[in-house]
Design a protein around this motif. Structure first.
Motif, PDB file in Angstrom:
ATOM      1  N   UNK A 168       0.752  -1.004   0.004  1.00 11.80           N
ATOM      2  CA  UNK A 168      -0.063  -0.022   0.125  1.00 11.80           C
ATOM      3  C   UNK A 168       0.867   1.314   0.010  1.00 11.80           C
ATOM      4  N   UNK A 169       1.894   1.200   0.813  1.00 11.10           N
ATOM      5  CA  UNK A 169       2.735   2.464   1.001  1.00 11.10           C
ATOM      6  C   UNK A 169       3.520   2.657  -0.450  1.00 11.10           C
ATOM      7  N   UNK A 170       3.763   1.682  -1.012  1.00  8.11           N
ATOM      8  CA  UNK A 170       4.603   1.877  -2.046  1.00  8.11           C
ATOM      9  C   UNK A 170       3.741   2.866  -3.238  1.00  8.11           C
ATOM     10  N   UNK A 171       2.471   2.369  -3.170  1.00 10.09           N
ATOM     11  CA  UNK A 171       1.667   3.538  -4.097  1.00 10.09           C
ATOM     12  C   UNK A 171       1.812   4.865  -3.560  1.00 10.09           C
ATOM     13  N   UNK A 172       1.285   5.044  -2.281  1.00  9.10           N
ATOM     14  CA  UNK A 172       1.492   6.445  -1.792  1.00  9.10           C
ATOM     15  C   UNK A 172       2.718   7.125  -1.954  1.00  9.10           C
ATOM     16  N   UNK A 173       3.692   6.369  -1.592  1.00  5.46           N
ATOM     17  CA  UNK A 173       5.087   6.934  -1.613  1.00  5.46           C
ATOM     18  C   UNK A 173       5.363   7.239  -3.064  1.00  5.46           C
ATOM     19  N   UNK A 174       5.142   6.300  -4.247  1.00  2.45           N
ATOM     20  CA  UNK A 174       5.445   6.934  -5.514  1.00  2.45           C
ATOM     21  C   UNK A 174       4.401   7.866  -5.817  1.00  2.45           C
ATOM     22  N   UNK A 175       3.245   8.029  -5.613  1.00  2.26           N
ATOM     23  CA  UNK A 175       2.517   9.173  -5.937  1.00  2.26           C
ATOM     24  C   UNK A 175       3.083  10.438  -5.169  1.00  2.26           C
ATOM     25  N   UNK A 176       3.275  10.757  -4.147  1.00  7.98           N
ATOM     26  CA  UNK A 176       3.790  11.767  -3.253  1.00  7.98           C
ATOM     27  C   UNK A 176       5.166  12.058  -3.724  1.00  7.98           C
ATOM     28  N   UNK A 177       6.009  11.341  -4.139  1.00  5.11           N
ATOM     29  CA  UNK A 177       7.253  11.819  -4.765  1.00  5.11           C
ATOM     30  C   UNK A 177       7.177  12.249  -6.146  1.00  5.11           C
ATOM     31  N   UNK A 178       6.062  11.644  -6.986  1.00  4.75           N
ATOM     32  CA  UNK A 178       5.894  12.175  -8.301  1.00  4.75           C
ATOM     33  C   UNK A 178       5.272  13.550  -8.221  1.00  4.75           C
ATOM     34  N   UNK A 179       4.363  13.755  -7.337  1.00  2.75           N
ATOM     35  CA  UNK A 179       3.894  15.181  -7.134  1.00  2.75           C
ATOM     36  C   UNK A 179       5.072  16.145  -6.670  1.00  2.75           C
ATOM     37  N   UNK A 180       5.838  15.630  -5.623  1.00  7.88           N
ATOM     38  CA  UNK A 180       6.773  16.460  -5.187  1.00  7.88           C
ATOM     39  C   UNK A 180       8.027  16.780  -6.371  1.00  7.88           C
ATOM     40  N   UNK A 181       8.365  15.891  -7.212  1.00  7.59           N
ATOM     41  CA  UNK A 181       9.101  16.207  -8.140  1.00  7.59           C
ATOM     42  C   UNK A 181       8.606  17.203  -9.298  1.00  7.59           C
ATOM     43  N   UNK A 182       7.326  17.030  -9.494  1.00  6.21           N
ATOM     44  CA  UNK A 182       6.758  18.076 -10.483  1.00  6.21           C
ATOM     45  C   UNK A 182       6.679  19.269  -9.900  1.00  6.21           C
TER      46      UNK A 182
END
Length: 131
Positions: free
Chosen positions: A110-124
């Motif tokens: 579950x956290x892999x989805x949350x982390x990857x989504x959060x990191x994507x938003x942060x990068x952008x």
């Protein structure tokens, strides 16, 4: 000679028997993101070739990448890259012999989805703010 009876159920496990879980979905997503990374890498290679080919080719590549569709593709590629990375970290944790109990396995998935989504938003957000 004795008659052989056919089993009324499948002889090997398959998707109709297994109940979907987070770990199953993330396992499939990890493989899918790995495949998607090939397509994204081809696009990056094309962009680099355009950069090496001269200003006209690079301007065309930049115009495509800067369009709304190009940015959508880049956003998707960055999510795929970060999601595959998060899945790799999950597998690395398992390679150390940790995280095999059912609750930890589900939380990691579950956290892999949350982390990857959060990191994507942060990068952008950072990329657009620095621009």
């Amino acid at each position: 000679m004795a008659e052989i009876k056919q089993a009324a159920r499948p002889l090997s496990p398959h998707l109709q028997i297994y109940r979907w879980s987070w770990t199953m979905a993330m396992s499939i997503a990890h493989r899918a993101t790995g495949v998607a990374l090939y397509a994204g890498t081809v696009l990056i290679a094309a962009w680099l070739v355009a950069a090496a080919s001269g200003p006209a080719a690079f301007d065309t590549a930049q115009a495509i990448a800067g369009s709304w569709f190009g940015r959508l593709v880049l956003f998707g590629y960055s999510f795929v890259l970060l999601h595959h990375m998060a899945g790799g970290v999950r597998h690395f944790i398992w390679d150390t012999g940790r995280g095999y109990d059912p609750q930890t396995r589900m939380n990691l998935a579950k956290y892999s989805v949350v982390v990857s989504g959060g990191l994507t938003l942060l990068v952008w957000i950072v990329a657009l703010a620095v621009r």
